[in-house]
Design a protein around this motif. Structure first.
Motif, mmCIF file in Angstrom:
data_model
loop_
_atom_site.group_PDB
_atom_site.id
_atom_site.type_symbol
_atom_site.label_atom_id
_atom_site.label_comp_id
_atom_site.label_asym_id
_atom_site.label_seq_id
_atom_site.Cartn_x
_atom_site.Cartn_y
_atom_site.Cartn_z
ATOM 1 N N ARG A 14 0.820 -1.209 0.000
ATOM 2 C CA ARG A 14 0.000 0.000 0.000
ATOM 3 C C ARG A 14 0.857 1.263 0.000
ATOM 4 N N GLU A 15 1.908 1.294 0.801
ATOM 5 C CA GLU A 15 2.744 2.487 0.892
ATOM 6 C C GLU A 15 3.468 2.755 -0.425
ATOM 7 N N THR A 16 3.985 1.699 -1.058
ATOM 8 C CA THR A 16 4.662 1.856 -2.345
ATOM 9 C C THR A 16 3.678 2.289 -3.414
ATOM 10 N N LEU A 17 2.469 1.732 -3.372
ATOM 11 C CA LEU A 17 1.444 2.106 -4.342
ATOM 12 C C LEU A 17 1.045 3.578 -4.182
ATOM 13 N N LEU A 18 1.029 4.054 -2.955
ATOM 14 C CA LEU A 18 0.711 5.462 -2.706
ATOM 15 C C LEU A 18 1.789 6.366 -3.312
ATOM 16 N N SER A 19 3.045 5.998 -3.162
ATOM 17 C CA SER A 19 4.140 6.777 -3.755
ATOM 18 C C SER A 19 4.024 6.802 -5.277
ATOM 19 N N TRP A 20 3.682 5.657 -5.831
ATOM 20 C CA TRP A 20 3.503 5.599 -7.287
ATOM 21 C C TRP A 20 2.346 6.509 -7.719
ATOM 22 N N GLY A 21 1.266 6.530 -6.957
ATOM 23 C CA GLY A 21 0.133 7.392 -7.285
ATOM 24 C C GLY A 21 0.506 8.863 -7.274
ATOM 25 N N LEU A 39 10.253 7.206 -15.045
ATOM 26 C CA LEU A 39 9.204 6.389 -15.659
ATOM 27 C C LEU A 39 9.802 5.262 -16.493
ATOM 28 N N HIS A 40 10.815 5.577 -17.304
ATOM 29 C CA HIS A 40 11.445 4.545 -18.132
ATOM 30 C C HIS A 40 12.118 3.477 -17.269
ATOM 31 N N THR A 41 12.667 3.890 -16.139
ATOM 32 C CA THR A 41 13.308 2.917 -15.250
ATOM 33 C C THR A 41 12.292 1.904 -14.736
ATOM 34 N N VAL A 42 11.178 2.403 -14.213
ATOM 35 C CA VAL A 42 10.143 1.502 -13.693
ATOM 36 C C VAL A 42 9.612 0.605 -14.808
ATOM 37 N N ALA A 43 9.343 1.202 -15.967
ATOM 38 C CA ALA A 43 8.783 0.424 -17.073
ATOM 39 C C ALA A 43 9.741 -0.665 -17.534
ATOM 40 N N LEU A 44 11.028 -0.350 -17.645
ATOM 41 C CA LEU A 44 11.996 -1.337 -18.119
ATOM 42 C C LEU A 44 12.234 -2.442 -17.086
ATOM 43 N N ILE A 45 12.153 -2.099 -15.792
ATOM 44 C CA ILE A 45 12.241 -3.142 -14.763
ATOM 45 C C ILE A 45 11.088 -4.128 -14.936
ATOM 46 N N VAL A 46 9.896 -3.594 -15.182
ATOM 47 C CA VAL A 46 8.728 -4.459 -15.393
ATOM 48 C C VAL A 46 8.905 -5.298 -16.655
ATOM 49 N N VAL A 47 9.437 -4.692 -17.718
ATOM 50 C CA VAL A 47 9.641 -5.427 -18.975
ATOM 51 C C VAL A 47 10.634 -6.563 -18.785
ATOM 52 N N PHE A 82 3.479 10.088 -7.912
ATOM 53 C CA PHE A 82 4.286 10.310 -9.120
ATOM 54 C C PHE A 82 3.396 10.459 -10.350
ATOM 55 N N VAL A 83 2.357 9.636 -10.448
ATOM 56 C CA VAL A 83 1.437 9.716 -11.589
ATOM 57 C C VAL A 83 0.743 11.077 -11.618
ATOM 58 N N ILE A 84 0.290 11.549 -10.468
ATOM 59 C CA ILE A 84 -0.401 12.849 -10.398
ATOM 60 C C ILE A 84 0.536 13.976 -10.825
ATOM 61 N N LEU A 85 1.771 13.946 -10.360
ATOM 62 C CA LEU A 85 2.732 14.982 -10.727
ATOM 63 C C LEU A 85 3.050 14.936 -12.226
ATOM 64 N N PHE A 86 3.125 13.739 -12.781
ATOM 65 C CA PHE A 86 3.389 13.585 -14.218
ATOM 66 C C PHE A 86 2.249 14.198 -15.028
ATOM 67 N N ILE A 87 1.011 13.867 -14.663
ATOM 68 C CA ILE A 87 -0.148 14.386 -15.390
ATOM 69 C C ILE A 87 -0.228 15.902 -15.251
ATOM 70 N N ALA A 88 0.039 16.413 -14.057
ATOM 71 C CA ALA A 88 -0.024 17.857 -13.848
ATOM 72 C C ALA A 88 0.987 18.586 -14.728
ATOM 73 N N LEU A 89 2.166 18.034 -14.853
ATOM 74 C CA LEU A 89 3.207 18.663 -15.666
ATOM 75 C C LEU A 89 2.832 18.650 -17.151
#
Length: 793
Positions: free
Chosen positions: A363-370, A462-470, A372-379
């Motif tokens: 839950r805590e990690t998911l909150l941090s990710w959320g 973002l690319h770091t997280v995505a490539l780790i998942v890939v 980051f998503v909000i800041l990305f969209i705002a920018l």
């Protein structure tokens, strides 16, 4: 006498007349024959050379037929100009795009979006290539049209056809054909004239566009070159300064700029393909691969065999996984894509990753990710609001401040749990650092630098997280492939997959780090600089004596060799051959697999030599010299050297393995080019030439795993309950924490004589820890037997 003379004279006259008459007849016959011969020759010459008035009607009709055939070719030739409508349509689209680019580059905007400028250059380069293609097509059409024109011009020199039109009698005889021919000629002239005008117009249109494209390329390159120096100059007033007028309160050109940008983006995707088709095909192939393996396992009713693989991301219908792969790799497949496209694909990637993380992250990690998503969209939204540049700078400043604070807090929580994902810590540090630099650049009016910094920071994370998942997705798909292949071949369900997964994911991670670095330098606008510097270094010829080479060729040679070795090794894994228990199922397929691996190695070497550009003649000279040296007494040295290379690449033994070589046993401490070193249990270092290692039988206890089978023998007295004893011993073994539970223990009871029986006990444990479990299990067995009052020896 006179009468006699008179008679003689008269006889002479009669004889003379007779001779003259005969001579006259001979001359007349001769002249008549020669005249007939000349007439026959003249007739023959007329039919052959068509150069006299003695031609037949058939000859004239054949001449008219040739004219008809030539004129009938004209519609056929012009009908082959099928791509003219397509070229016209594309040129019209090019005109529209050129107009939009002129308008976009002429706007009074001091700071251009770097990604869009790069896209403009890519688009103009594509339009230049298209123009060259148009010119090639038009040139081929023009050549065909000139060919038919030359054929028509050649008809005017035909003597037969010229004689028909010059002689009134012949014109009257062939009036019907001539009339039809004239009508045909009028239509043909019209077709040729129209085709000529069309081709000339297209050629002029293309030339005009080429001039406009070159001018736009010049302007774009000027803008791109000015970004570097301009980025460190003051472009806007300091953030704390007041506006000198009210003109900055609005952004009057935003709507116009945004509209033109959308149209340019539409043209870009319509007329450039780049590698997007390959990207979609890659995603589809990944989906089919995973779906097929899941379905195969499910159809056999063995979904439970996948439980030990710990597949956290893959699902039986891997739609999300395929989309994650597509959108994560989208930027590398289209480095010069428009900014809107990049923002849109990465926004979709955020949504997909969030969906993937919902049930998988704490839950805590998911909150941090959320956050980051909000800041990305705002920018991303700030750029689309159309507010004044001053208001936009304040909004970006606020978002950068929040991003920096978020980065500091997230890093403190991330470092203790990062584990193997140290690259995530690096990306988080860069995210915080670049947002901080964006704040400084914004405050001091360096808006271009500000844009580069905050874009790089956001996308790096973002690319770091995505490539780790890939990397995780591809590794899990590979393990699934091994599992499904083993199931289809009816091998044992379990195999030691941890080591394979670790090694495979490490190799894929290297590729992911390279992709991440390319994307990072692209966002910082230094990719082209790096490419030029590295490309120049690698392609510069070097000389050692008369031998010439390039580092690029050497690197390419080694890269292909390494790739071939990688493929020959992992091709066995792909077909379920993990090397632990597949030996028992050896068949013809194993032979085919060995041949495949050998072919991969040989093909890789030949391809490496061909692709590297190394001179083959020099290689043969070196090989010849080596052959002579080997023949003169270097066999032992060369044998050890080659054996060392084989050991390094084949990995028959590795550093840290426990091996037996003849009567010598120990742990491999070092593998050198000439010799290798074993560390015995007594602490002695045993140095063995590599040639001796390969020439002897090698027992490697840790080649594919660290498992060893331990055996115990207990002698017990009769009578006893056999099933009870077996169950008791197996329970004792499985209760021991050092015993491997995945491999069932074995208990065999054999009668020794009428009073005693031997119990042979086998179980599996770690090679480095056999004494403790053996002692514990042995003690427990004797204790249990004593409690059951069963006598032992």
């Amino acid at each position: 006498m006179n009468k006699a003379n008179q008679l003689a004279v008269n006889g002479f006259h009669e004889a003379f007349k007779a001779c003259f008459f005969i001579l006259f007849i001979f001359l007349a016959v001769t002249v008549s024959a020669q005249s007939s011969l000349r007439t026959e020759r003249s007739r023959n010459d007329s039919s052959l050379l068509a150069d006299t008035n003695m031609l037949s009607t058939g000859d004239y009709l054949e001449g008219l037929e040739r004219v008809y055939e030539t004129l009938n070719k004209v519609p056929t030739v012009t009908a082959s100009f099928g791509r003219i409508p397509e070229i016209k349509s594309k040129l019209a689209a090019d005109d529209s795009t050129i107009s939009l680019l002129k308008q976009r580059l002429s706007l009074n905007v001091r700071t251009f979006n770097l990604q869009n400028l790069q896209m403009f250059r890519t688009l103009l380069d594509e339009m230049t290539d298209n123009a060259n293609g148009y010119n090639d097509i038009i040139l081929s059409y023009d050549k065909d049209l000139d060919g038919i024109k030359k054929e028509i011009a050649a008809l005017r020199k035909d003597t037969v056809i010229r004689q028909i039109f010059r002689t009134k009698a012949l014109r009257d005889s062939f009036s019907v054909q001539i009339k039809a021919l004239r009508l045909k000629r009028v239509g043909t002239d019209s077709i040729i004239r129209a085709a000529t005008n069309t081709l000339n117009g297209l050629r002029a249109h293309v030339a005009t566009n080429e001039l406009a494209i070159q001018e736009l390329l010049y302007q774009t390159n000027v803008q791109l070159k000015s970004i570097g120096p301009k980025a460190f100059l003051k472009e806007k007033r300091y953030l704390w300064e007041k506006r000198s007028s009210t003109t900055d309160a609005k952004y009057p050109e935003f709507n116009q700029m945004f509209d033109s940008e959308k149209k340019i983006n539409t043209y870009y995707f319509k007329n450039t393909r780049s590698n997007r088709v390959l990207l979609l095909f890659t995603g589809l192939l990944f989906f089919v691969w995973v779906f097929y393996n899941f379905k195969s396992v499910k159809n056999h009713g063995k979904m439970d065999i996948l439980e030990d693989l710990n597949l956290r991301l893959l699902t039986p219908i891997p739609i999300l996984s395929a989309f994650t792969l597509i959108f994560a790799l989208a930027p590398i497949f289209d480095l010069q894509a428009p900014a809107l496209y990049l923002e849109f694909t990465q926004f979709l990637l955020l949504i997909i990753l969030t969906t993937v993380f919902l049930k998988r992250l704490p839950r805590e990690t998911l909150l941090s990710w959320g956050i980051f998503v909000i800041l990305f969209i705002a920018l991303s939204l700030v750029r689309l609001l159309g507010v004044s540049s001053q208001a936009q700078r304040w909004m970006i400043l606020l978002i950068n401040l929040m991003s920096t604070a978020f980065g500091v807090i997230a890093l403190r929580k991330l470092k203790p749990i990062a584990g193997n994902y140290r690259i995530l810590v690096i990306a988080g540090t860069l995210y915080m650092l670049f947002n901080g630099l964006a704040i400084i650049a914004n405050m001091f009016g360096r808006t271009t630098l500000m844009q580069i910094f905050y874009t790089t920071g956001v996308y790096a994370l973002l690319h770091t997280v995505a490539l780790i998942v890939v990397v995780r997705l591809i590794t899990e798909a590979f393990l699934l492939q091994i599992k499904a292949s083993r199931m289809r071949k009816r091998y044992a369900d379990h195999f030691e997959w941890e080591g394979i997964a670790k090694e495979f994911s490490t190799i894929i991670s290297y590729l992911a780090v390279f992709i991440w670095f390319v994307l990072l330098t692209a966002h910082l606008d230094i990719l082209e600089f790096f490419s030029e510097v590295i490309g120049s270094f690698l392609s510069t010829p070097r000389k050692i004596g008369s031998f010439s080479f390039t580092f690029g060729g050497v690197l390419l040679f080694l890269g292909i060799i390494w790739t071939a070795n990688f493929l020959q090794k992992y091709v066995a894994y792909f077909f379920g051959e993990t090397g632990d228990d597949t030996i028992e199922n050896a068949n013809a397929e194993h032979s085919r697999l060995l041949i495949t691996r050998l072919v991969l190695l040989i093909a890789g070497f030949l391809l490496a030599v061909a692709a590297s550009g190394l001179p083959v003649d020099k290689i043969t000279v070196v090989l010849g010299a080596l052959g002579v040296g080997i023949g003169l007494g270097l066999q032992s040295i060369v044998s050890n050297f080659v054996s060392g290379i084989i050991l390094i690449f084949d990995r028959t033994i590795r550093i840290g393995d426990v091996v037996e070589l003849g009567n010598r046993k120990g742990k491999v401490k070092e593998i050198g080019i000439r010799s290798s070193t074993l560390l015995s249990d007594d602490g002695a270092e045993i140095i063995i030439p590599n040639g001796d290692i390969l020439s002897n039988n090698i027992i490697n206890w840790t080649l594919s795993n660290n498992n060893i089978r331990v055996s115990l023998t207990v002698t017990i007295a009769k009578p006893f309950n056999k099933e009870e004893i077996v169950e008791m011993i197996k329970t004792i073994i499985l209760d021991n924490e050092h015993v491997f539970k995945r491999k069932a223990p074995s208990v065999i009871i054999n009668p020794l004589n009428g009073k005693w029986s031997t119990v042979k006990i086998f179980f599996w444990c770690n090679l480095n820890n056999t004494d403790a479990p053996k002692s514990t299990i042995s003690e427990a067995i004797y204790q249990q037997l004593a409690e059951k009052e069963i006598e032992t020896l």
